[in-house]
Design a protein around this motif. Structure first.
Motif, mmCIF file in Angstrom:
data_model
loop_
_atom_site.group_PDB
_atom_site.id
_atom_site.type_symbol
_atom_site.label_atom_id
_atom_site.label_comp_id
_atom_site.label_asym_id
_atom_site.label_seq_id
_atom_site.Cartn_x
_atom_site.Cartn_y
_atom_site.Cartn_z
ATOM 1 N N PHE A 1 38.596 32.916 33.914
ATOM 2 C CA PHE A 1 37.557 32.983 34.944
ATOM 3 C C PHE A 1 38.106 33.570 36.242
ATOM 4 N N LEU A 2 39.359 33.265 36.562
ATOM 5 C CA LEU A 2 39.972 33.820 37.747
ATOM 6 C C LEU A 2 40.112 35.339 37.625
ATOM 7 N N CYS A 3 40.478 35.806 36.448
ATOM 8 C CA CYS A 3 40.582 37.246 36.192
ATOM 9 C C CYS A 3 39.211 37.920 36.292
ATOM 10 N N ILE A 4 38.201 37.272 35.726
ATOM 11 C CA ILE A 4 36.829 37.826 35.794
ATOM 12 C C ILE A 4 36.331 37.832 37.236
ATOM 13 N N ASP A 5 36.630 36.766 38.009
ATOM 14 C CA ASP A 5 36.232 36.710 39.414
ATOM 15 C C ASP A 5 36.868 37.850 40.206
ATOM 16 N N ARG A 6 38.164 38.093 39.989
ATOM 17 C CA ARG A 6 38.848 39.184 40.687
ATOM 18 C C ARG A 6 38.214 40.530 40.312
ATOM 19 N N GLN B 1 40.687 28.709 33.069
ATOM 20 C CA GLN B 1 40.799 28.949 34.509
ATOM 21 C C GLN B 1 41.356 30.344 34.772
ATOM 22 N N LEU C 1 35.122 41.090 39.276
ATOM 23 C CA LEU C 1 33.792 41.197 39.897
ATOM 24 C C LEU C 1 33.897 41.494 41.385
ATOM 25 N N ILE C 2 34.849 40.884 42.061
ATOM 26 C CA ILE C 2 35.031 41.150 43.495
ATOM 27 C C ILE C 2 35.451 42.605 43.709
#
Length: 185
Positions: free
Chosen positions: A13-18, A10, A20-21
């Protein structure tokens, strides 16, 4: 153990989501900045490849004009057919008739008109009718005339950009360069 792996995934994925944003936000800001810079003509020529190459000929097309064919040497023997063909080569492209009038002095056979370096007529009658083609270079040779000379060019056509209809040229004992003939396309 599985709970620990689940939390790690989690966070990953949260780090990757940030990330990408943030990348998407930076890309949108960069896009808006570049488009804003493209509004100005000065910066657009440095940012746009199309504007850099606009007006430059990238590939050279094969020349299809008859004027680019060299004239045969008249001193060499030619048969009649070759002479007729050589002289009619210029008729392969459309030409326009213009009139160049000598207004001061009214007439003088010493002043001549040259097209692409070839003499096409003199001002013995006060005017010369010339058939010109797109890309021809017109000159008036008044080196033998000792008084100031004035000429008016009458194109009487809307499809000739240069020389301008009604232009008056003046000179004294010089070659007056009319310029390159440009037709509207």
């Amino acid at each position: 153990m599985e709970n620990r792996n689940h939390r790690f995934r989690q966070k990953k994925f949260l780090c990757i989501d940030r990330l990408l944003i943030r990348l998407a936000t930076v890309a949108i800001i960069a896009l808006l900045a570049s488009q804003t810079l493209m509004i100005s003509g000065e910066t657009r020529k440095y940012l746009s490849l199309v504007d850099k190459l606009e007006g430059e000929q990238i590939t050279s097309p094969a020349t299809m004009y008859a004027a680019d064919v060299p004239w045969p040497d008249p001193n060499k023997s030619m048969n009649t057919v070759n002479k007729v063909v050589a002289r009619s080569m210029r008729t392969l492209r459309p030409g326009k008739d213009i009139v160049i009038r000598m207004i001061n002095p009214p007439a003088n056979a010493d002043a001549i008109v040259t097209v692409n370096g070839e003499t096409v007529g003199n001002f013995g009658k006060g005017k010369v009718e010339v058939k010109i083609y797109d890309g021809d270079y017109l000159e008036i040779d008044a080196t033998n005339v000792k008084v100031p000379t004035q000429f008016i060019i009458d194109t009487r056509r809307d499809d000739i950009i240069f020389p301008v209809d009604g232009i008056m040229l003046e000179g004294r004992g010089t070659v007056i360069s009319v310029g390159k003939v440009i037709f509207k396309r």
